[in-house]
Design a protein around this motif. Structure first.
Motif, PDB file in Angstrom:
ATOM      1  N   MET A   1    -108.151 -59.648 -57.416  1.00 47.69           N
ATOM      2  CA  MET A   1    -107.403 -59.618 -58.673  1.00 47.69           C
ATOM      3  C   MET A   1    -106.012 -59.020 -58.435  1.00 47.69           C
ATOM      4  SD  MET A   1    -109.462 -58.538 -62.048  1.00 47.69           S
ATOM      5  CE  MET A   1    -111.131 -58.999 -61.603  1.00 47.69           C
ATOM      6  N   ASP A   2    -105.001 -59.708 -58.828  1.00 53.72           N
ATOM      7  CA  ASP A   2    -103.662 -59.186 -58.536  1.00 53.72           C
ATOM      8  C   ASP A   2    -103.232 -58.167 -59.583  1.00 53.72           C
ATOM      9  OD1 ASP A   2    -101.564 -60.764 -60.469  1.00 53.72           O
ATOM     10  OD2 ASP A   2    -103.391 -61.913 -60.023  1.00 53.72           O
ATOM     11  N   THR A   3    -102.227 -57.393 -59.239  1.00 55.48           N
ATOM     12  CA  THR A   3    -101.827 -56.294 -60.117  1.00 55.48           C
ATOM     13  C   THR A   3    -101.215 -56.789 -61.419  1.00 55.48           C
ATOM     14  OG1 THR A   3     -99.791 -56.205 -58.856  1.00 55.48           O
ATOM     15  CG2 THR A   3    -101.460 -54.547 -58.331  1.00 55.48           C
ATOM     16  N   GLU A   4    -100.581 -57.966 -61.361  1.00 56.43           N
ATOM     17  CA  GLU A   4     -99.968 -58.448 -62.593  1.00 56.43           C
ATOM     18  C   GLU A   4    -101.031 -58.792 -63.631  1.00 56.43           C
ATOM     19  OE1 GLU A   4     -96.872 -61.435 -62.221  1.00 56.43           O
ATOM     20  OE2 GLU A   4     -96.940 -61.685 -64.389  1.00 56.43           O
ATOM     21  N   PHE A   5    -102.140 -59.354 -63.138  1.00 58.58           N
ATOM     22  CA  PHE A   5    -103.241 -59.669 -64.052  1.00 58.58           C
ATOM     23  C   PHE A   5    -103.744 -58.393 -64.735  1.00 58.58           C
ATOM     24  CE2 PHE A   5    -107.842 -59.916 -64.773  1.00 58.58           C
ATOM     25  CZ  PHE A   5    -107.881 -60.961 -65.682  1.00 58.58           C
ATOM     26  N   LEU A   6    -104.001 -57.363 -63.920  1.00 64.62           N
ATOM     27  CA  LEU A   6    -104.496 -56.097 -64.463  1.00 64.62           C
ATOM     28  C   LEU A   6    -103.488 -55.490 -65.440  1.00 64.62           C
ATOM     29  CD1 LEU A   6    -106.270 -54.225 -61.542  1.00 64.62           C
ATOM     30  CD2 LEU A   6    -107.258 -55.101 -63.667  1.00 64.62           C
ATOM     31  N   GLN A   7    -102.214 -55.508 -65.014  1.00 70.42           N
ATOM     32  CA  GLN A   7    -101.153 -54.953 -65.848  1.00 70.42           C
ATOM     33  C   GLN A   7    -101.121 -55.644 -67.215  1.00 70.42           C
ATOM     34  OE1 GLN A   7     -97.168 -56.018 -64.737  1.00 70.42           O
ATOM     35  NE2 GLN A   7     -96.464 -53.884 -64.900  1.00 70.42           N
ATOM     36  N   THR A   8    -101.226 -56.970 -67.196  1.00 71.54           N
ATOM     37  CA  THR A   8    -101.184 -57.738 -68.437  1.00 71.54           C
ATOM     38  C   THR A   8    -102.388 -57.420 -69.325  1.00 71.54           C
ATOM     39  OG1 THR A   8    -100.016 -59.483 -67.286  1.00 71.54           O
ATOM     40  CG2 THR A   8    -101.042 -60.064 -69.380  1.00 71.54           C
ATOM     41  N   MET A   9    -103.576 -57.360 -68.707  1.00 67.57           N
ATOM     42  CA  MET A   9    -104.771 -57.062 -69.503  1.00 67.57           C
ATOM     43  C   MET A   9    -104.690 -55.656 -70.092  1.00 67.57           C
ATOM     44  SD  MET A   9    -106.356 -59.821 -69.560  1.00 67.57           S
ATOM     45  CE  MET A   9    -107.715 -59.398 -70.582  1.00 67.57           C
ATOM     46  N   LEU A  10    -104.241 -54.700 -69.284  1.00 70.35           N
ATOM     47  CA  LEU A  10    -104.107 -53.321 -69.769  1.00 70.35           C
ATOM     48  C   LEU A  10    -103.136 -53.252 -70.937  1.00 70.35           C
ATOM     49  CD1 LEU A  10    -104.138 -50.959 -66.650  1.00 70.35           C
ATOM     50  CD2 LEU A  10    -105.715 -50.996 -68.599  1.00 70.35           C
ATOM     51  N   LEU A  11    -102.016 -53.956 -70.783  1.00 70.52           N
ATOM     52  CA  LEU A  11    -101.007 -53.958 -71.838  1.00 70.52           C
ATOM     53  C   LEU A  11    -101.585 -54.553 -73.128  1.00 70.52           C
ATOM     54  CD1 LEU A  11     -97.897 -53.356 -72.228  1.00 70.52           C
ATOM     55  CD2 LEU A  11     -97.639 -55.836 -72.116  1.00 70.52           C
ATOM     56  N   THR A  12    -102.356 -55.632 -72.956  1.00 78.83           N
ATOM     57  CA  THR A  12    -102.980 -56.273 -74.115  1.00 78.83           C
ATOM     58  C   THR A  12    -103.857 -55.283 -74.872  1.00 78.83           C
ATOM     59  OG1 THR A  12    -103.032 -58.310 -72.838  1.00 78.83           O
ATOM     60  CG2 THR A  12    -104.370 -58.248 -74.839  1.00 78.83           C
ATOM     61  N   PHE A  13    -104.705 -54.566 -74.127  1.00 77.84           N
ATOM     62  CA  PHE A  13    -105.628 -53.654 -74.793  1.00 77.84           C
ATOM     63  C   PHE A  13    -104.937 -52.394 -75.301  1.00 77.84           C
ATOM     64  CE2 PHE A  13    -108.649 -56.294 -72.425  1.00 77.84           C
ATOM     65  CZ  PHE A  13    -109.356 -56.750 -73.523  1.00 77.84           C
ATOM     66  N   LYS A  14    -103.858 -52.006 -74.613  1.00 83.92           N
ATOM     67  CA  LYS A  14    -103.092 -50.864 -75.104  1.00 83.92           C
ATOM     68  C   LYS A  14    -102.473 -51.214 -76.464  1.00 83.92           C
ATOM     69  CE  LYS A  14     -98.947 -48.391 -73.775  1.00 83.92           C
ATOM     70  NZ  LYS A  14     -97.860 -48.456 -72.792  1.00 83.92           N
ATOM     71  N   LEU A  15    -101.907 -52.419 -76.526  1.00 85.05           N
ATOM     72  CA  LEU A  15    -101.304 -52.869 -77.786  1.00 85.05           C
ATOM     73  C   LEU A  15    -102.350 -52.918 -78.901  1.00 85.05           C
ATOM     74  CD1 LEU A  15     -98.936 -54.146 -79.383  1.00 85.05           C
ATOM     75  CD2 LEU A  15     -99.745 -56.378 -78.597  1.00 85.05           C
ATOM     76  N   ALA A  16    -103.518 -53.497 -78.571  1.00 88.88           N
ATOM     77  CA  ALA A  16    -104.561 -53.640 -79.594  1.00 88.88           C
ATOM     78  C   ALA A  16    -105.078 -52.265 -80.036  1.00 88.88           C
ATOM     79  CB  ALA A  16    -105.697 -54.496 -79.058  1.00 88.88           C
ATOM     80  N   SER A  17    -105.242 -51.334 -79.099  1.00 89.35           N
ATOM     81  CA  SER A  17    -105.773 -50.010 -79.456  1.00 89.35           C
ATOM     82  C   SER A  17    -104.793 -49.261 -80.349  1.00 89.35           C
ATOM     83  CB  SER A  17    -106.034 -49.165 -78.209  1.00 89.35           C
ATOM     84  OG  SER A  17    -106.758 -49.898 -77.283  1.00 89.35           O
ATOM     85  N   ILE A  18    -103.520 -49.252 -79.926  1.00 89.46           N
ATOM     86  CA  ILE A  18    -102.526 -48.517 -80.727  1.00 89.46           C
ATOM     87  C   ILE A  18    -102.415 -49.126 -82.115  1.00 89.46           C
ATOM     88  CG2 ILE A  18    -100.068 -47.950 -80.910  1.00 89.46           C
ATOM     89  CD1 ILE A  18    -100.005 -47.707 -77.869  1.00 89.46           C
ATOM     90  N   THR A  19    -102.376 -50.451 -82.170  1.00 86.38           N
ATOM     91  CA  THR A  19    -102.282 -51.133 -83.465  1.00 86.38           C
ATOM     92  C   THR A  19    -103.470 -50.763 -84.360  1.00 86.38           C
ATOM     93  OG1 THR A  19    -101.178 -52.973 -82.384  1.00 86.38           O
ATOM     94  CG2 THR A  19    -102.073 -53.391 -84.578  1.00 86.38           C
ATOM     95  N   THR A  20    -104.681 -50.787 -83.784  1.00 82.96           N
ATOM     96  CA  THR A  20    -105.878 -50.511 -84.583  1.00 82.96           C
ATOM     97  C   THR A  20    -105.860 -49.084 -85.131  1.00 82.96           C
ATOM     98  OG1 THR A  20    -107.088 -52.038 -83.186  1.00 82.96           O
ATOM     99  CG2 THR A  20    -108.393 -50.588 -84.575  1.00 82.96           C
ATOM    100  N   VAL A  21    -105.513 -48.131 -84.274  1.00 84.22           N
ATOM    101  CA  VAL A  21    -105.525 -46.731 -84.719  1.00 84.22           C
ATOM    102  C   VAL A  21    -104.484 -46.516 -85.828  1.00 84.22           C
ATOM    103  CG1 VAL A  21    -105.054 -44.359 -84.036  1.00 84.22           C
ATOM    104  CG2 VAL A  21    -106.425 -45.826 -82.558  1.00 84.22           C
ATOM    105  N   LEU A  22    -103.276 -47.040 -85.593  1.00 85.39           N
ATOM    106  CA  LEU A  22    -102.236 -46.858 -86.619  1.00 85.39           C
ATOM    107  C   LEU A  22    -102.637 -47.559 -87.922  1.00 85.39           C
ATOM    108  CD1 LEU A  22     -98.946 -47.221 -84.538  1.00 85.39           C
ATOM    109  CD2 LEU A  22    -100.005 -45.146 -85.406  1.00 85.39           C
TER     110      LEU A  22
END
Lengths: 226, 290
Positions: free
Chosen positions: A1-22
């Motif tokens: 798994m390349d780092t860009e894939f991981l980076q993108t997935m992490l960013l996706t879930f970071k966005l979703a988590s922050i959005t949900t909490v706010l």
């Protein structure tokens, strides 16, 4: 798994988590207000909250793009006073996701509050408890299934959002490139195997999330209505 | 002493009527608000609790002003310290019976009071159960117990027994009576059930279309004073059948069906479901200890 894939997935879930909490902090007071009020402005507020359900995401994205652009009044004001640029930035994505997922958070919470009898709130008032104590100790615990549904649907919906994100976030790796954009991007460049990797991951995670909600909600119902 | 002098428009099925009340309620009274649905009974109860606001008037309790439309005083329900038993009991489903009672405590260190009230209401064994595991009668007891936690000035009961079967209702009537006697709390009960009024109350307000039409003891309000009957039972008409020149009326009284004969003039205004008073003076009732 390349780092860009991981980076993108992490960013996706970071966005979703922050959005949900706010959104939880926005959705609880807003849903409570809408369930209690008989104000004549209620239909207007309800219509505004529900707009993202019917609008094409690109419409919202387009107007946000105009509003946040440093070339225009509001965007320029943010830029000069707060050094905040919401176009093509993670902060802008969070704000856009909050607007776009608002109905997914507010609707379940509002209907949860509406199904609670009026007497529950009144009983607490008569026992000398303030509005805040009543909300926290009586009303919120009794709409737990609604809160869970609202949070998870909001989370899942933010993960899956495409149009708004593309319009105002663009495609900057590590900053605004989320999974749904990445799929489109990889397909454009005919890189089907990587597109499939993103798509399949989203598919599995979405299914797991929904399975979790329904399973937990079922057991919550069982424990409360034995 | 409670002094109520209020008006409030009521929106009923028959249009808007005015609820007008100008009465004094004495300390320790067990008062019934009796009348048809939509006559304003529950609204009056809710106004006293502060859950609804009258259009105009005053409410004073033991010299303390709870409501005064001219001086713009309206004490919140939180500050009135009344006990309110709702028709649906309004128990908090997320808390056990014990937690429901504890929640009512202003000072959490006084948890001894919880045990005391659980014991008085004989519900210690339910202490760890959740409201949804309880029967109707048990829920009602817990609801009353919870109101007692705050040492209320008044107990307001909004048809608290209407959802229960008649055996449970009789038992809980006795319990309410015992609680009233034990704590001496001024109590106001909304009900449609005449036998409940007789068993519990010393005073009745008969409300019709927002006006209090009668204010007296139960026997004066519900008995036809022309009858000098030696013994009276309140009952409900179940059926009216013609038999030759007579009519046979089946009456439900104290959970038993009684057949009574009547002539044309007796049954003229009688409909099935009507509350009636059975009285007899020619016979001596026979007393038998059971």
């Amino acid at each position: 798994m390349d780092t860009e894939f991981l980076q993108t997935m992490l960013l996706t879930f970071k966005l979703a988590s922050i959005t949900t909490v706010l959104l939880l902090f926005i959705g609880i007071p807003l849903g409570y207000f809408l369930s209690q009020t008989s104000s004549r402005f209620k239909p207007i507020i309800e219509a505004i909250v529900s707009m993202p359900l019917v609008l094409p995401p690109s419409v919202l994205g387009f107007y946000l793009l105009l509003a946040f652009s440093p070339k225009n009044g509001f965007g320029a004001w943010l830029d000069t006073n707060f050094d905040l640029r919401l176009v093509f930035s993670f902060e802008g994505l969070v704000l856009a996701s909050i607007l776009f997922s608002l109905p997914f958070m507010v609707h379940p919470i509002q209907s949860g509050f509406s199904t609670l009898g009026k007497s529950l709130k009144e009983a607490s008032f008569v026992l000398g408890k303030s509005r805040l104590q009543t909300l926290w100790f009586v009303l919120l615990p009794n709409i737990r299934p609604s809160l869970l549904t609202a949070s998870v649907i909001t989370f899942a919906h933010t993960v899956g959002e495409f149009g708004v994100v593309l319009m105002i976030g663009g495609n900057i790796a590590g900053e605004t490139k989320v999974a749904s954009i990445a799929i489109y991007d990889e397909v454009e460049s005919l890189n089907y195997s990587l597109a499939n990797q993103y798509a399949f991951t989203l598919f599995v995670i979405s299914f797991a999330i929904l399975l979790f909600v329904y399973a937990v909600n079922k057991s919550m119902m069982r424990s409360e209505f034995r | 002493m409670i002094h109520i002098n209020i008006t409030k428009p009521l929106h009923t099925a028959d249009g808007t009527i005015d609820l007008r009340v100008n009465k004094e309620i004495h300390k320790g009274d067990f008062l019934t608000l009796f009348g048809k649905s939509g006559s304003g009974k529950t609204t009056l109860l809710r106004i006293i609790a502060g859950l609804e606001t009258p259009k105009s008037g005053t409410i004073t309790v033991d010299g303390e002003v709870w409501f005064d439309s001219e001086k713009k005083i309206n004490l919140s329900p939180q500050k009135r310290n009344v006990g309110f038993v709702f028709q649906d009991y309004a128990l908090f489903a997320n808390m056990s019976v014990r937690q429901n009672l504890e929640f009512a405590l202003a000072d959490k260190s006084k948890s001894k009071k919880v045990d005391e009230i659980l014991e008085i209401m004989e519900i210690q064994n339910l202490s760890n159960m959740k409201p949804q595991e309880l029967s109707g009668g048990q829920k009602q007891r817990v609801a009353v117990a919870r109101t007692l936690m705050t040492n209320p000035k008044m107990l307001l009961l909004d048809e608290p027994l209407s959802a229960l079967d008649s055996a449970m209702r009789l038992k809980l009537q006795d319990e309410l009576h015992a609680i009233h006697k034990r704590f001496g709390i001024t109590s106001i009960l909304v009900t449609h059930d005449i036998s409940e009024v007789f068993r519990l109350c010393n005073r009745v307000f008969k409300i019709s279309l927002g006006e209090i039409t009668e204010d007296s003891t139960p026997s004066k309000v519900f008995s036809n004073q022309n009858i000098s009957g030696k013994f009276k039972i309140v009952g409900e008409v179940l059926s009216i059948k013609k038999s030759d020149i007579l009519y046979i009326v089946e009456v439900l009284a104290n959970n038993e069906i009684v057949k009574v004969t009547g002539v044309q003039s007796d049954i003229k205004n009688l409909n099935i479901g009507d509350k009636i008073l059975l009285s007899s003076k020619a016979f001596n009732p026979i007393l038998t200890k059971i």
